[in-house]
Motif scaffolding. Sequence first.
Motif, PDB file in Angstrom:
ATOM      1  N   LEU A 171       0.912  -1.274  -0.095  1.00  0.00           N
ATOM      2  CA  LEU A 171       0.108  -0.167  -0.064  1.00  0.00           C
ATOM      3  C   LEU A 171       1.044   1.356   0.161  1.00  0.00           C
ATOM      4  CD1 LEU A 171      -2.733  -1.206   2.445  1.00  0.00           C
ATOM      5  CD2 LEU A 171      -3.046  -0.826   0.057  1.00  0.00           C
ATOM      6  N   THR A 186      -2.551  -1.883  -5.372  1.00  0.00           N
ATOM      7  CA  THR A 186      -3.715  -2.437  -4.839  1.00  0.00           C
ATOM      8  C   THR A 186      -3.437  -3.893  -4.162  1.00  0.00           C
ATOM      9  OG1 THR A 186      -4.793  -0.979  -6.376  1.00  0.00           O
ATOM     10  CG2 THR A 186      -5.997  -3.077  -5.750  1.00  0.00           C
ATOM     11  N   PHE A 216      -7.895  -3.325  -1.034  1.00  0.00           N
ATOM     12  CA  PHE A 216      -7.308  -2.362  -0.259  1.00  0.00           C
ATOM     13  C   PHE A 216      -6.834  -1.396  -1.360  1.00  0.00           C
ATOM     14  CE2 PHE A 216      -7.552  -5.140   3.131  1.00  0.00           C
ATOM     15  CZ  PHE A 216      -8.122  -4.629   4.239  1.00  0.00           C
ATOM     16  N   GLN A 217      -6.865  -0.081  -1.434  1.00  0.00           N
ATOM     17  CA  GLN A 217      -6.382   0.830  -2.601  1.00  0.00           C
ATOM     18  C   GLN A 217      -6.007   1.902  -1.957  1.00  0.00           C
ATOM     19  OE1 GLN A 217      -9.208   1.340  -5.779  1.00  0.00           O
ATOM     20  NE2 GLN A 217      -7.630   0.846  -7.219  1.00  0.00           N
ATOM     21  N   LEU A 219      -6.477   6.005   2.294  1.00  0.00           N
ATOM     22  CA  LEU A 219      -6.647   4.284   1.901  1.00  0.00           C
ATOM     23  C   LEU A 219      -8.006   4.191   2.164  1.00  0.00           C
ATOM     24  CD1 LEU A 219      -5.402   1.569   2.182  1.00  0.00           C
ATOM     25  CD2 LEU A 219      -5.865   1.500   4.743  1.00  0.00           C
ATOM     26  N   PHE A 246     -11.141   0.858   1.436  1.00  0.00           N
ATOM     27  CA  PHE A 246     -11.156  -0.269   1.317  1.00  0.00           C
ATOM     28  C   PHE A 246     -12.741  -0.567   0.799  1.00  0.00           C
ATOM     29  CE2 PHE A 246     -13.269  -4.223   3.572  1.00  0.00           C
ATOM     30  CZ  PHE A 246     -12.700  -5.064   2.990  1.00  0.00           C
TER      31      PHE A 246
END
Length: 100
Positions: A41, A46, A55-56, A82, A84
């Motif tokens: 991250l 990703t 999660f990105q 962040l 989700f």
Amino acid sequence: MANKTHTRLDLTEAVYREVGLSRNESAELVESILGHVSDALVKGETVKISSFGTFQVRQKGARMGRNPKTGEEVPIDPRRVLVFRPSHILKDKINDALSG
């Protein structure tokens, strides 16, 4: 609805019970996984965990905000956040648990 917060120790205990590794090995495994996820991250990658979610890291641009007490306009700097997104499987599991 339960208000328990799950911690690294809870994850370590779950690995210990489910997988059968020693407590130290379980703790190392949990730390290793969390380390890999956070490193990816930080690099802007990703992280997709099948049947769980994605999660990105997203870039947010600069904008003008407002102080709610004074009404004064304040510039908000650009930043990375962040995000989700739960999978449909996780969403369905949560909704099924809520409905009965």
